[in-house]
Design a protein around this motif. Structure first.
Motif, PDB file in Angstrom:
ATOM      1  N   SER A 427       3.681   6.802  -3.810  1.00 41.08           N
ATOM      2  CA  SER A 427       2.493   6.192  -3.215  1.00 41.08           C
ATOM      3  C   SER A 427       1.582   7.229  -2.576  1.00 41.08           C
ATOM      4  CB  SER A 427       2.901   5.136  -2.182  1.00 41.08           C
ATOM      5  OG  SER A 427       3.442   5.725  -1.019  1.00 41.08           O
ATOM      6  N   ILE A 428       2.155   8.274  -1.998  1.00 44.58           N
ATOM      7  CA  ILE A 428       1.330   9.338  -1.413  1.00 44.58           C
ATOM      8  C   ILE A 428       0.723  10.194  -2.510  1.00 44.58           C
ATOM      9  CG2 ILE A 428       1.293  11.322   0.130  1.00 44.58           C
ATOM     10  CD1 ILE A 428       1.750   8.625   1.536  1.00 44.58           C
ATOM     11  N   ALA A 429       1.495  10.503  -3.530  1.00 43.58           N
ATOM     12  CA  ALA A 429       1.001  11.341  -4.628  1.00 43.58           C
ATOM     13  C   ALA A 429      -0.166  10.676  -5.358  1.00 43.58           C
ATOM     14  CB  ALA A 429       2.128  11.642  -5.607  1.00 43.58           C
ATOM     15  N   LEU A 430      -0.130   9.343  -5.490  1.00 42.13           N
ATOM     16  CA  LEU A 430      -1.158   8.613  -6.222  1.00 42.13           C
ATOM     17  C   LEU A 430      -2.309   8.148  -5.346  1.00 42.13           C
ATOM     18  CD1 LEU A 430       1.159   6.440  -8.493  1.00 42.13           C
ATOM     19  CD2 LEU A 430      -0.163   8.440  -9.186  1.00 42.13           C
ATOM     20  N   CYS A 431      -2.180   8.316  -4.044  1.00 39.28           N
ATOM     21  CA  CYS A 431      -3.225   7.882  -3.114  1.00 39.28           C
ATOM     22  C   CYS A 431      -4.566   8.524  -3.485  1.00 39.28           C
ATOM     23  CB  CYS A 431      -2.834   8.261  -1.690  1.00 39.28           C
ATOM     24  SG  CYS A 431      -4.064   7.840  -0.431  1.00 39.28           S
ATOM     25  N   ASN A 432      -5.595   7.701  -3.590  1.00 36.30           N
ATOM     26  CA  ASN A 432      -6.975   8.115  -3.911  1.00 36.30           C
ATOM     27  C   ASN A 432      -7.187   8.464  -5.381  1.00 36.30           C
ATOM     28  OD1 ASN A 432      -7.530   7.809  -1.180  1.00 36.30           O
ATOM     29  ND2 ASN A 432      -7.641   9.989  -0.743  1.00 36.30           N
ATOM     30  N   THR A 433      -6.127   8.761  -6.123  1.00 36.67           N
ATOM     31  CA  THR A 433      -6.262   9.190  -7.514  1.00 36.67           C
ATOM     32  C   THR A 433      -5.982   8.062  -8.501  1.00 36.67           C
ATOM     33  OG1 THR A 433      -5.678  11.468  -6.961  1.00 36.67           O
ATOM     34  CG2 THR A 433      -5.435  10.819  -9.266  1.00 36.67           C
ATOM     35  N   ASN A 434      -4.908   7.326  -8.301  1.00 37.24           N
ATOM     36  CA  ASN A 434      -4.566   6.171  -9.138  1.00 37.24           C
ATOM     37  C   ASN A 434      -3.879   5.132  -8.270  1.00 37.24           C
ATOM     38  OD1 ASN A 434      -3.867   4.280 -11.050  1.00 37.24           O
ATOM     39  ND2 ASN A 434      -2.988   5.737 -12.493  1.00 37.24           N
ATOM     40  N   GLY A 435      -4.674   4.495  -7.419  1.00 35.14           N
ATOM     41  CA  GLY A 435      -4.128   3.493  -6.522  1.00 35.14           C
ATOM     42  C   GLY A 435      -3.523   2.310  -7.253  1.00 35.14           C
ATOM     43  N   LEU A 436      -4.045   1.985  -8.433  1.00 38.54           N
ATOM     44  CA  LEU A 436      -3.524   0.835  -9.162  1.00 38.54           C
ATOM     45  C   LEU A 436      -2.067   1.044  -9.553  1.00 38.54           C
ATOM     46  CD1 LEU A 436      -4.158  -1.931 -10.430  1.00 38.54           C
ATOM     47  CD2 LEU A 436      -4.635  -0.714 -12.559  1.00 38.54           C
ATOM     48  N   GLU A 437      -1.733   2.238 -10.034  1.00 43.34           N
ATOM     49  CA  GLU A 437      -0.352   2.513 -10.426  1.00 43.34           C
ATOM     50  C   GLU A 437       0.578   2.368  -9.226  1.00 43.34           C
ATOM     51  OE1 GLU A 437       2.988   3.385 -12.639  1.00 43.34           O
ATOM     52  OE2 GLU A 437       0.974   2.867 -13.333  1.00 43.34           O
ATOM     53  N   ALA A 438       0.128   2.835  -8.060  1.00 46.20           N
ATOM     54  CA  ALA A 438       0.952   2.717  -6.861  1.00 46.20           C
ATOM     55  C   ALA A 438       1.169   1.246  -6.499  1.00 46.20           C
ATOM     56  CB  ALA A 438       0.301   3.463  -5.706  1.00 46.20           C
ATOM     57  N   TRP A 439       0.098   0.434  -6.594  1.00 47.30           N
ATOM     58  CA  TRP A 439       0.236  -0.983  -6.244  1.00 47.30           C
ATOM     59  C   TRP A 439       1.185  -1.691  -7.202  1.00 47.30           C
ATOM     60  CZ3 TRP A 439      -2.676  -5.377  -8.624  1.00 47.30           C
ATOM     61  CH2 TRP A 439      -2.312  -6.594  -8.028  1.00 47.30           C
ATOM     62  N   ILE A 440       1.068  -1.427  -8.490  1.00 51.34           N
ATOM     63  CA  ILE A 440       1.951  -2.068  -9.466  1.00 51.34           C
ATOM     64  C   ILE A 440       3.401  -1.673  -9.212  1.00 51.34           C
ATOM     65  CG2 ILE A 440       2.570  -2.146 -11.919  1.00 51.34           C
ATOM     66  CD1 ILE A 440      -0.469  -1.854 -12.496  1.00 51.34           C
ATOM     67  N   GLU A 441       3.639  -0.417  -8.906  1.00 51.68           N
ATOM     68  CA  GLU A 441       5.002   0.041  -8.646  1.00 51.68           C
ATOM     69  C   GLU A 441       5.587  -0.585  -7.385  1.00 51.68           C
ATOM     70  OE1 GLU A 441       6.920   3.094 -10.833  1.00 51.68           O
ATOM     71  OE2 GLU A 441       6.360   1.033 -11.283  1.00 51.68           O
ATOM     72  N   TYR A 442       4.767  -0.748  -6.365  1.00 56.17           N
ATOM     73  CA  TYR A 442       5.265  -1.397  -5.153  1.00 56.17           C
ATOM     74  C   TYR A 442       5.488  -2.883  -5.377  1.00 56.17           C
ATOM     75  CZ  TYR A 442       5.466   2.300  -1.733  1.00 56.17           C
ATOM     76  OH  TYR A 442       5.847   3.409  -1.028  1.00 56.17           O
ATOM     77  N   THR A 443       4.665  -3.497  -6.223  1.00 54.57           N
ATOM     78  CA  THR A 443       4.884  -4.895  -6.579  1.00 54.57           C
ATOM     79  C   THR A 443       6.196  -5.033  -7.335  1.00 54.57           C
ATOM     80  OG1 THR A 443       2.501  -5.273  -6.729  1.00 54.57           O
ATOM     81  CG2 THR A 443       3.918  -6.875  -7.812  1.00 54.57           C
ATOM     82  N   ARG A 444       6.446  -4.105  -8.248  1.00 54.86           N
ATOM     83  CA  ARG A 444       7.675  -4.144  -9.047  1.00 54.86           C
ATOM     84  C   ARG A 444       8.924  -4.019  -8.198  1.00 54.86           C
ATOM     85  NH1 ARG A 444      11.031   0.032 -11.322  1.00 54.86           N
ATOM     86  NH2 ARG A 444       9.581   1.691 -10.758  1.00 54.86           N
ATOM     87  N   THR A 445       8.929  -3.071  -7.271  1.00 54.13           N
ATOM     88  CA  THR A 445      10.151  -2.759  -6.535  1.00 54.13           C
ATOM     89  C   THR A 445      10.342  -3.602  -5.287  1.00 54.13           C
ATOM     90  OG1 THR A 445       9.012  -1.013  -5.296  1.00 54.13           O
ATOM     91  CG2 THR A 445      10.104  -0.370  -7.347  1.00 54.13           C
ATOM     92  N   GLY A 446       9.302  -4.295  -4.854  1.00 52.81           N
ATOM     93  CA  GLY A 446       9.426  -5.135  -3.667  1.00 52.81           C
ATOM     94  C   GLY A 446       9.041  -4.449  -2.379  1.00 52.81           C
TER      95      GLY A 446
END
Length: 498
Positions: A427-446
């Protein structure tokens, strides 16, 4: 070379707008479809599809991940729908429209009648799979097998999201096979590939990494679903573990020469020319976005994350954020000054675009190794992901890797839940660059439940939505096939992998 790269997309868009003429005395100004060869259209397809990824898709993810707040001291009413969690058929519907448009261009390349462009077609298959994964992740069932047939089928049927996911793996395998078995007369890919410059070995690495990401989306479900577990075991056993190890960039010759040539992310943020002192003149897109109080707390907490000064501008040596949904002083508690987007993401009008980060690749590998799907040391891959993130942002690594590995939930070594630590770093690595991927991954893992809701939000479940609603444009043009859906479904019905 950069001028060539910029001319190619313009040529391609012009050609795609031309009609099909039946006259045997065809004018050279009105080319036939067969004349619009993949080498003329690849750059346009790559550039056109990247723009929504870095702009609207990135924005949606960064807001839902609570990375961005609004500059409420200078703007009013911003992010009202996002902070209110007000879902509708109009909410970010441009994502559907733009991504489908871009995948149509990739289909045109794949379906070109000449057999001389196998490598171009392989690239198109990989990129089409990349964006269709996001369509499934955002909407669930979507038109896939009957999509892009034009007048042959103007009302494509919706396909099951899990079936689509399975076929994405098939398409990626086919793309790799096309590269490996390209005939001797296959036309080489060159400068028209504005991502990897025709390096087909790197395209295979990207295809392997994309397969890894697609398969891992189902990993959480496989913990309790035997059929998913069996499928993943089979696929991972056949997966080539040759993944990307560097940021996958796109740059067709971005510059400050014109709005069309400016990096689309930077076009949202800054004017074309620097001031006489070499400073940016910021657009409202930059002036409106500020660090959220939540991300500020994550970056400032011990051990202090050295990436914070690259992700956001520091105020008094720290990131200062605003709570999502807060108001300016007098009616709210927003600070008088808030951290702007930082120099690690606002660089120049000609800066590279990022389609996939090396940090994401390493952290995907870390999760796969932790789950026993691939070989390798999860700890070493985890550390490599952090290191790659620092390199991407131009931050000084220092002792952060060893320091964070003593922190439960942030570092691999000390965490009781290793996946949570991997997701935190992603989530930190993707912050500002690909926020969508971070959101989908957090949705997936809970772990999205760890993220605070905006003040005054009206979510029916008290949480963020699990998907978007089908857009108004689709309801109007393909109403007979659009699945029935209510606002509540966006919060309770996730894609198959959840």
């Amino acid at each position: 070379m950069k001028k060539l790269k910029l001319i190619l997309p313009l040529i391609a868009f012009t050609l795609f707008s031309c009609d099909n003429y039946l006259d045997v005395n065809t004018s050279p100004n009105n080319p036939q479809a067969s004349q619009i060869t993949p080498n003329l259209t690849l750059a346009a397809a790559q550039s056109g599809s990247y723009s929504p990824l870095v702009r609207r898709m990135n924005e949606l993810g960064n807001v839902f991940m609570n990375n961005w707040g609004a500059n409420v001291n200078s703007f009013t009413g911003g992010y009202a729908e996002e902070f209110g969690i007000t879902m509708s058929n109009n909410f970010y519907e441009d994502i559907w429209n733009s991504v489908y448009r871009s995948t149509y261009e990739y289909s045109n390349i794949i379906n070109h009648p000449s057999a001389d462009y196998d490598n171009h077609k392989a690239i198109a298959k990989i990129m089409k799979s990349f964006y269709f994964q996001y369509l499934v992740d955002l909407y669930g069932d979507v038109p896939y097998f009957e999509a892009h047939l034009g007048t042959a089928n103007t009302n494509p049927a919706y396909d099951d999201d899990q079936v689509i996911y399975r076929d994405l793996i098939v398409q990626l395998d086919a793309a790799i096979a096309m590269i490996d078995n390209a005939p001797a007369n296959t036309i080489a890919v060159g400068a028209e590939d504005v991502m990897l410059g025709g390096n087909m070995n790197k395209w295979k690495k990207f295809a392997n990494t994309l397969k890894l990401r697609i398969l891992l989306r189902e990993a959480t479900k496989a913990e309790t679903d035997a059929a998913s577990a069996t499928y993943l075991a089979t696929q991972f056993a056949a997966l080539d573990q040759d993944f990307i190890t560097e940021d996958l960039i796109i740059n067709p010759g971005y510059s400050d020469a014109s709005n069309v040539q400016q990096n689309p992310w930077m076009n949202l943020m800054v004017e074309l020319k620097l001031t006489t002192t070499g400073a940016f003149t910021y657009r409202s897109g930059y002036n409106f976005r500020r660090a959220s109080d939540y991300i500020a707390g994550r970056l400032n907490a011990s051990p202090t994350d050295p990436r914070r000064g690259r992700l956001f501008k520091l105020l008094g040596g720290t990131v200062v954020g605003v709570k999502q949904g807060d108001f300016s002083g007098g009616t709210g508690t927003a600070p008088g000054a808030m951290s702007e987007l930082g120099p690690g993401v606002i660089v120049s009008s000609g800066q590279d675009g990022y389609v996939m980060l090396a940090a994401e690749s390493y952290l995907l590998q870390a999760e796969a190794a932790e789950r026993g799907f691939i070989s390798g040391s999860p700890q070493a891959l985890f550390n490599a992901g952090i290191t790659a993130s620092f390199a991407h942002l131009g931050a000084s690594l220092g002792t952060y890797v060893s320091d964070v590995n003593t922190e439960n939930g942030k570092g691999y070594a000390a965490s009781t839940d290793k996946i949570q630590a991997i997701m935190y770093q992603k989530s930190i690595a993707l912050c500002n660059t690909n926020g969508l991927e971070a959101w989908i991954e957090y949705t997936r893992t809970g772990y999205i439940n760890n993220i605070p809701m905006p003040l005054g939000s009206s979510s029916p479940t008290g949480q963020k939505p699990l998907r978007l609603m089908y857009p108004t444009s689709e309801l109007a043009s393909n109403s007979a096939n659009v699945p029935a859906q209510t606002v509540n479904d966006a919060f309770t019905t996730a894609p198959f992998w959840k």
